[in-house]
Design a protein around this motif. Structure first.
Motif, PDB file in Angstrom:
ATOM      1  N   MET A  21     -23.270  39.645 -16.130  1.00  0.00           N
ATOM      2  CA  MET A  21     -24.539  40.175 -16.648  1.00  0.00           C
ATOM      3  C   MET A  21     -24.604  40.036 -18.167  1.00  0.00           C
ATOM      4  O   MET A  21     -25.651  39.748 -18.725  1.00  0.00           O
ATOM      5  CB  MET A  21     -24.721  41.628 -16.225  1.00  0.00           C
ATOM      6  N   HIS A  22     -23.461  40.255 -18.810  1.00  0.00           N
ATOM      7  CA  HIS A  22     -23.415  40.091 -20.268  1.00  0.00           C
ATOM      8  C   HIS A  22     -23.752  38.647 -20.651  1.00  0.00           C
ATOM      9  O   HIS A  22     -24.553  38.391 -21.546  1.00  0.00           O
ATOM     10  CB  HIS A  22     -22.029  40.487 -20.778  1.00  0.00           C
ATOM     11  N   ARG A  25     -27.445  37.821 -20.136  1.00  0.00           N
ATOM     12  CA  ARG A  25     -28.295  38.337 -21.222  1.00  0.00           C
ATOM     13  C   ARG A  25     -28.257  37.401 -22.429  1.00  0.00           C
ATOM     14  O   ARG A  25     -29.251  37.187 -23.091  1.00  0.00           O
ATOM     15  CB  ARG A  25     -27.833  39.722 -21.634  1.00  0.00           C
ATOM     16  N   GLY A  26     -27.063  36.856 -22.688  1.00  0.00           N
ATOM     17  CA  GLY A  26     -26.927  35.913 -23.797  1.00  0.00           C
ATOM     18  C   GLY A  26     -27.798  34.690 -23.575  1.00  0.00           C
ATOM     19  O   GLY A  26     -28.576  34.294 -24.444  1.00  0.00           O
ATOM     20  N   SER A  29     -31.445  35.489 -23.886  1.00  0.00           N
ATOM     21  CA  SER A  29     -31.834  35.636 -25.295  1.00  0.00           C
ATOM     22  C   SER A  29     -32.113  34.274 -25.909  1.00  0.00           C
ATOM     23  O   SER A  29     -33.095  34.084 -26.621  1.00  0.00           O
ATOM     24  CB  SER A  29     -30.717  36.281 -26.110  1.00  0.00           C
ATOM     25  N   ALA A  30     -31.210  33.326 -25.613  1.00  0.00           N
ATOM     26  CA  ALA A  30     -31.365  31.997 -26.209  1.00  0.00           C
ATOM     27  C   ALA A  30     -32.628  31.312 -25.675  1.00  0.00           C
ATOM     28  O   ALA A  30     -33.430  30.780 -26.457  1.00  0.00           O
ATOM     29  CB  ALA A  30     -30.128  31.150 -25.908  1.00  0.00           C
ATOM     30  N   GLY A  33     -35.710  33.081 -27.047  1.00  0.00           N
ATOM     31  CA  GLY A  33     -35.864  32.795 -28.473  1.00  0.00           C
ATOM     32  C   GLY A  33     -36.443  31.409 -28.710  1.00  0.00           C
ATOM     33  O   GLY A  33     -37.380  31.236 -29.491  1.00  0.00           O
ATOM     34  N   HIS A  34     -35.892  30.408 -28.008  1.00  0.00           N
ATOM     35  CA  HIS A  34     -36.396  29.035 -28.177  1.00  0.00           C
ATOM     36  C   HIS A  34     -37.871  28.951 -27.778  1.00  0.00           C
ATOM     37  O   HIS A  34     -38.669  28.295 -28.444  1.00  0.00           O
ATOM     38  CB  HIS A  34     -35.580  28.053 -27.339  1.00  0.00           C
ATOM     39  N   ILE A  37     -40.016  30.570 -30.438  1.00  0.00           N
ATOM     40  CA  ILE A  37     -40.128  29.699 -31.616  1.00  0.00           C
ATOM     41  C   ILE A  37     -41.076  28.539 -31.294  1.00  0.00           C
ATOM     42  O   ILE A  37     -41.953  28.177 -32.080  1.00  0.00           O
ATOM     43  CB  ILE A  37     -38.733  29.172 -32.047  1.00  0.00           C
TER      44      ILE A  37
ATOM     45  N   GLU B  12     -21.456  33.423 -29.191  1.00  0.00           N
ATOM     46  CA  GLU B  12     -22.296  32.552 -28.368  1.00  0.00           C
ATOM     47  C   GLU B  12     -23.185  31.720 -29.283  1.00  0.00           C
ATOM     48  O   GLU B  12     -24.136  32.218 -29.878  1.00  0.00           O
ATOM     49  CB  GLU B  12     -23.155  33.384 -27.415  1.00  0.00           C
ATOM     50  N   ASP B  14     -25.379  29.442 -28.741  1.00  0.00           N
ATOM     51  CA  ASP B  14     -26.804  29.311 -28.401  1.00  0.00           C
ATOM     52  C   ASP B  14     -27.621  30.477 -28.952  1.00  0.00           C
ATOM     53  O   ASP B  14     -28.722  30.293 -29.462  1.00  0.00           O
ATOM     54  CB  ASP B  14     -26.983  29.246 -26.877  1.00  0.00           C
ATOM     55  N   VAL B  15     -27.049  31.678 -28.814  1.00  0.00           N
ATOM     56  CA  VAL B  15     -27.754  32.865 -29.307  1.00  0.00           C
ATOM     57  C   VAL B  15     -27.810  32.824 -30.836  1.00  0.00           C
ATOM     58  O   VAL B  15     -28.854  33.082 -31.442  1.00  0.00           O
ATOM     59  CB  VAL B  15     -27.039  34.157 -28.831  1.00  0.00           C
ATOM     60  N   VAL B  18     -30.479  30.469 -32.165  1.00  0.00           N
ATOM     61  CA  VAL B  18     -31.848  30.995 -32.064  1.00  0.00           C
ATOM     62  C   VAL B  18     -32.100  32.024 -33.158  1.00  0.00           C
ATOM     63  O   VAL B  18     -33.134  31.986 -33.845  1.00  0.00           O
ATOM     64  CB  VAL B  18     -32.088  31.617 -30.661  1.00  0.00           C
ATOM     65  N   ASP B  55     -23.092  40.630 -33.156  1.00  0.00           N
ATOM     66  CA  ASP B  55     -22.932  40.856 -31.713  1.00  0.00           C
ATOM     67  C   ASP B  55     -21.908  41.974 -31.509  1.00  0.00           C
ATOM     68  O   ASP B  55     -20.948  42.087 -32.270  1.00  0.00           O
ATOM     69  CB  ASP B  55     -22.435  39.559 -31.060  1.00  0.00           C
ATOM     70  N   ASN B  57     -20.047  42.603 -28.634  1.00  0.00           N
ATOM     71  CA  ASN B  57     -18.841  42.159 -27.926  1.00  0.00           C
ATOM     72  C   ASN B  57     -18.374  40.824 -28.478  1.00  0.00           C
ATOM     73  O   ASN B  57     -18.956  39.795 -28.189  1.00  0.00           O
ATOM     74  CB  ASN B  57     -19.120  41.996 -26.431  1.00  0.00           C
ATOM     75  N   GLY B  85     -26.267  43.632 -25.601  1.00  0.00           N
ATOM     76  CA  GLY B  85     -26.933  43.408 -24.316  1.00  0.00           C
ATOM     77  C   GLY B  85     -27.214  44.705 -23.615  1.00  0.00           C
ATOM     78  O   GLY B  85     -28.183  44.842 -22.892  1.00  0.00           O
ATOM     79  N   LYS B 106     -30.612  42.755 -26.452  1.00  0.00           N
ATOM     80  CA  LYS B 106     -30.736  41.398 -25.906  1.00  0.00           C
ATOM     81  C   LYS B 106     -31.390  41.465 -24.536  1.00  0.00           C
ATOM     82  O   LYS B 106     -31.040  42.357 -23.779  1.00  0.00           O
ATOM     83  CB  LYS B 106     -29.336  40.800 -25.712  1.00  0.00           C
TER      84      LYS B 106
END
Lengths: 245, 151
Positions: A21-22, A25-26, A29-30, A33-34, A37, B12, B14-15, B18, B55, B57, B85, B106
């Motif tokens: 799940m963590h 979420r990452g 988010s990405a 966000g993209h 934008i 991360e 990717d995050v 962004v 972040d 974690n 998150g 997040k």
């Protein structure tokens, strides 16, 4: 010994679930966000709409994940609202529109208003309808039927499908966490439904064949018509206190 | 003109990308650190960093330890925004108690990131101004005492 091993498995799975799940979420988010934008920098209005649609869907997904996470940790808080049951079912239908294509979706619910946690009921219907749609995958007749019956100060909502049915030997396990017969499932759907309903004093049960044939015998009842072709029937029982008069 | 910088500490990529892009849209320069340890080094030596998006974690040192070290050891004025998150009330309280400016959930909204970063930046400027005033007052008091002594 077997119980201990099962407990170990559950602990391992729960750790795995929270770590997944963590990560999800990452990624969300990405992606979000993209898309945001993209919507911000494009001058093409159609492209902008598409980007915003992605943002919308990600928000819905993260709502679901958050609900799941909170449920998991016992921190679920939903707002009390007054709403029609049919609106909650309609919300679930819209969300599952793609999954439900090619399925006869028959809802016979009169105007009944509830006062309880709306989002919780939405989640219950989403899970149950989604399960019903999964059960219809290989069926010739594809029908999902939802109706209700008021008796003894309680409201019963029935959610039934004409799918493959649930074998007798696993009927008792279907509400256990991590129990699944679907290759792609997490096994948390019905467990969550049961937990959510218990929060508002409701219950869910799977109607067994004996009760099913008893209902079918009552041919004076609407029940007989409704049960035609149905193989799996869930009954949600809601307490009188949450019905709005 | 020196651009104000936002440091993004997130393993991360990717995050982090962004978040960087969102900050750049608002005219900020950005730096990336994949661990809290690298982040602290950058914070120590780069005086242009005004805001940190952190972040919770992280591999190795945690986000909360980063905040404590940045505030207690480095005495940094950079405002730290914890990105998490799963923001439980307890984690939020702990972050604020350790010295974080605020927390972001997040998946975040672009506009929310912009608003919070800008607010944190303003807060940084105010804190710095206050410090300068304080130093000036101290210097003035010292000078007056010195004059008195001389007399």
């Amino acid at each position: 010994m077997r119980g201990e091993k099962r407990l170990e498995e559950l602990v391992e799975l729960s750790l795995l679930t929270s770590s997944i799940m963590h990560d999800i979420r990452g990624y969300l988010s990405a992606i979000k966000g993209h898309a945001e934008i993209g919507a911000h920098i494009t001058s093409d209005s159609r492209a902008k709409d598409k980007f915003l649609k992605i943002v919308d869907l990600i928000n819905q997904m993260s709502d679901m994940i958050e609900t799941f996470g909170k449920l998991y940790k016992g921190e679920l808080e939903f707002e009390q609202e007054e709403f029609f049951i049919s609106d909650s079912i309609e919300f679930a239908r819209k969300l599952l529109m793609r999954k439900l294509s090619g399925i006869d979706f028959e809802v016979k619910i009169p105007e009944i208003k509830l006062r309880c946690k709306r989002k919780l009921m939405d989640q219950v219907f989403i899970n149950l309808i989604s399960n019903a749609a999964d059960a219809l995958e290989n069926s010739e007749k594809k029908i999902i039927r939802i109706w209700c019956e008021k008796k003894n100060n309680k409201l019963s909502i029935f959610i039934a499908d004409s799918g493959c049915g649930i074998p007798e030997n696993i009927r008792r396990k279907i509400f256990s966490p991590f129990f699944t017969t679907k290759g792609k499932g997490t096994g948390m759907g019905l467990y969550i439904v049961k937990k959510l309903l218990s929060e508002i004093g409701g219950k869910i049960r799977l109607i067994n064949n004996k009760t099913l044939s008893k209902y079918k015998m009552r041919n004076d009842n609407i029940m007989y018509e409704q049960l035609k072709d149905m193989k799996t029937v869930f009954e949600i029982i809601l307490p009188n206190e949450i019905l709005v008069r | 003109m020196i651009m104000s910088k936002v440091l993004i500490v997130d393993d991360e990529r990717d995050v982090a990308d962004v978040l960087a892009e969102i900050c750049q849209l608002e005219g900020y320069d950005t730096e990336w650190a994949p661990t809290a340890e690298i982040g602290l080094k950058k914070l120590q030596f780069d005086q242009d960093i005004v805001v940190v998006l952190l972040d919770k974690n992280l591999p190795g040192m945690s986000g909360l330890d980063f905040i404590k070290k940045a505030k207690n050891d480095l005495k940094s004025y950079a405002q730290i925004i914890l990105v998490t998150g799963y923001p439980s009330a307890e984690a939020f309280r702990e972050a604020i108690k350790s010295g974080a400016y605020t927390c972001l959930k997040k998946p975040f909204d672009m506009n929310e990131v912009i608003r919070v970063v800008k607010d944190a930046h303003k807060h940084y400027e105010r804190a710095k101004q206050l410090k300068q005033l304080f130093v000036r007052d101290e210097e003035k008091a010292l000078k007056e005492s010195l004059d008195r002594l001389k007399k």
